[in-house]
Design a protein around this motif. Structure first.
Motif, short mmCIF file in Angstrom:
data_model
loop_
_atom_site.label_atom_id
_atom_site.label_comp_id
_atom_site.label_asym_id
_atom_site.label_seq_id
_atom_site.Cartn_x
_atom_site.Cartn_y
_atom_site.Cartn_z
N ASN A 85 -25.51 2.66 -72.83
CA ASN A 85 -25.44 1.28 -72.34
C ASN A 85 -26.56 0.43 -72.90
N VAL A 86 -27.78 0.99 -72.91
CA VAL A 86 -28.91 0.27 -73.50
C VAL A 86 -28.72 0.12 -75.00
N ALA A 87 -28.25 1.20 -75.65
CA ALA A 87 -28.06 1.18 -77.10
C ALA A 87 -27.06 0.10 -77.51
N SER A 88 -26.01 -0.08 -76.73
CA SER A 88 -25.00 -1.08 -77.05
C SER A 88 -25.62 -2.47 -77.15
N LYS A 89 -26.50 -2.81 -76.21
CA LYS A 89 -27.16 -4.12 -76.22
C LYS A 89 -28.16 -4.23 -77.37
N LEU A 90 -28.88 -3.14 -77.63
CA LEU A 90 -29.88 -3.18 -78.70
C LEU A 90 -29.23 -3.29 -80.07
N MET A 91 -28.12 -2.59 -80.27
CA MET A 91 -27.45 -2.64 -81.56
C MET A 91 -26.97 -4.05 -81.87
N GLN A 92 -26.63 -4.81 -80.83
CA GLN A 92 -26.16 -6.18 -81.05
C GLN A 92 -27.27 -7.12 -81.49
N LYS A 93 -28.52 -6.68 -81.37
CA LYS A 93 -29.63 -7.50 -81.89
C LYS A 93 -29.63 -7.55 -83.41
N ASN A 94 -28.96 -6.59 -84.05
CA ASN A 94 -28.73 -6.68 -85.49
C ASN A 94 -27.48 -7.53 -85.67
N GLU A 95 -27.65 -8.79 -85.99
CA GLU A 95 -26.53 -9.72 -86.05
C GLU A 95 -25.60 -9.46 -87.24
N ARG A 96 -26.10 -8.75 -88.25
CA ARG A 96 -25.28 -8.49 -89.45
C ARG A 96 -24.09 -7.60 -89.08
N TYR A 97 -22.89 -8.03 -89.48
CA TYR A 97 -21.66 -7.28 -89.20
C TYR A 97 -20.93 -7.08 -90.53
N ILE A 98 -20.49 -5.86 -90.78
CA ILE A 98 -19.85 -5.53 -92.05
C ILE A 98 -18.33 -5.50 -91.89
N PHE A 99 -17.63 -6.06 -92.86
CA PHE A 99 -16.17 -5.98 -92.94
C PHE A 99 -15.82 -4.86 -93.93
N PHE A 100 -14.75 -4.14 -93.64
CA PHE A 100 -14.39 -2.98 -94.45
C PHE A 100 -12.99 -3.11 -95.04
N LYS A 101 -12.73 -2.27 -96.02
CA LYS A 101 -11.40 -2.15 -96.61
C LYS A 101 -11.15 -0.67 -96.89
N GLU A 102 -9.89 -0.30 -96.86
CA GLU A 102 -9.54 1.08 -97.18
C GLU A 102 -9.50 1.24 -98.69
N LEU A 103 -10.13 2.31 -99.18
CA LEU A 103 -10.21 2.56 -100.61
C LEU A 103 -9.21 3.63 -101.02
N ALA A 104 -8.72 3.50 -102.24
CA ALA A 104 -7.89 4.55 -102.83
C ALA A 104 -8.65 5.10 -104.03
N GLY A 105 -8.74 6.42 -104.15
CA GLY A 105 -9.48 7.01 -105.26
C GLY A 105 -10.92 7.29 -104.88
N ASP A 106 -11.76 7.40 -105.91
CA ASP A 106 -13.15 7.76 -105.69
C ASP A 106 -13.89 6.69 -104.90
#
Length: 338
Positions: free
Chosen positions: A227-248
């Motif tokens: 519960n504490v970790a969830s709030k602390l992790m949100q202090k890192n405002e950077r959020y990554i978007f992902f895509k599924e890769l095919a191959g290496d």
């Protein structure tokens, strides 16, 4: 990749026997040396670096034409060592008056999950928004996690929010589904917000520095305090978007698949992508690392003339080693003789 910066950089080197340039008022010096000055040069199994070298050569980096052409016909360590010595010149790097800097490690994160939403504890793995523009600001991590993200496809669902956060920090990962399917997830962009390391956040909260300096121990702490970790992790405002890769994969910032133990993330204000490098550092347990590497990635925390992130690959061993790596190290750039 071809760039005017790389062209100017290489032109400048040809004009000076001992060269330097200034970045933000800080000297970054390259001094030519011989291959005999590279500790362990004769002992490295250079063939292990071939996949990394070949992948970078596929991007036709400026100035490395002779080296890349020769690379197509080498089969042994002896042949590759001779090619490197005949076509490239090692330059010792010093920055701000020192030949040493910090070498950390990273890896391809692993987590479990499903392609489709199966339970309320799962968290979405978002692709980039339909209107995505690199450098534009999008909602913060807290906003996305609490309210969702409109106009962005959910490409999978992660079982564990802490492992998902770690994948955000690493920038890529492998998700294993209950039926054994492995989804290769690669970087597709970010929300344009500032990155704050979870270690720094934990230190501000008074957590033992020996925990905050180790990703495996950070994970253990977060799992014990969800519960504490969830709030602390949100202090890192950077959020990554992902895509599924095919191959290496995973794919680094240089646009090629990374090679475990042979790819480095560097600061491109100083080192162009696809530059061969000779690295001298140690593992967390003190074993020497003296080997040929390729600059093939970047990172938000990788800033400085002598600052690199060593890619360890994936799996538990890679996680443990990379998560504890915070070493003193030095390196050389191997640049074209002509």
């Amino acid at each position: 990749m071809r760039s005017f910066w790389a062209l100017g950089f290489l032109f400048f080197l040809t004009a000076c026997s001992s060269s330097h340039y200034l970045s933000k008022g800080r000297a970054f010096r390259l001094t030519p040396v011989s291959f005999n000055d590279l500790n362990g040069w004769q002992q490295d199994s250079l063939k292990d670096a071939l996949p990394a070298l070949q992948r970078s050569c596929s991007k036709q980096p400026v100035g490395f034409e002779s080296f890349c052409i020769g690379l197509t016909s080498v089969n042994t360590d002896v042949e590759l060592r001779k090619l490197v010595e005949n076509t490239l010149q090692p330059y010792k790097v010093t920055s701000r008056g020192s030949e040493y800097g910090k070498i950390t490690g990273y890896y391809e994160a692993e987590l479990t999950g499903t392609r489709y939403h199966e339970n309320g504890a799962q968290m979405p793995i978002y692709g980039a928004p339909l209107d995505y523009q690199n450098g534009e600001k999008y909602p913060s991590r807290a906003s996305i996690e609490n309210k969702g993200l409109k106009d962005a496809k959910i490409i999978a669902w992660a079982d564990n929010p802490i492992d998902l956060f770690i994948m955000h920090v690493q920038g890529s990962g492998r998700m294993i589904t209950p039926d054994g399917e492995v989804l290769q997830l690669g970087y597709a962009g970010n929300n344009g917000r500032d990155f704050t390391g979870i270690g720094s956040i934990l230190k501000e909260e008074g957590v033992d520095p020996s925990i905050a300096n180790s990703m495996p121990r950070i994970r253990e702490w977060c799992m014990a305090h969800p519960n504490v970790a969830s709030k602390l992790m949100q202090k890192n405002e950077r959020y990554i978007f992902f895509k599924e890769l095919a191959g290496d994969g995973p794919i680094g910032s240089a646009g090629v698949a990374l090679t475990p133990k042979r790819s480095l993330a560097v600061d491109t204000n100083y080192i162009p992508m696809h530059t061969p490098m000779w690295l001298e550092t140690t593992t967390p347990d003190g074993a020497p690392i003296r080997q040929l590497m390729m600059a093939q990635d970047t990172g938000s925390a990788i800033k400085g003339g002598i600052r690199a992130d060593f890619f360890w690959g994936y799996g538990k061993e890679a996680f443990q080693t990379a998560g504890h790596m915070n070493q003193k190290g030095s390196y050389y750039l191997l640049l074209p003789k002509k």
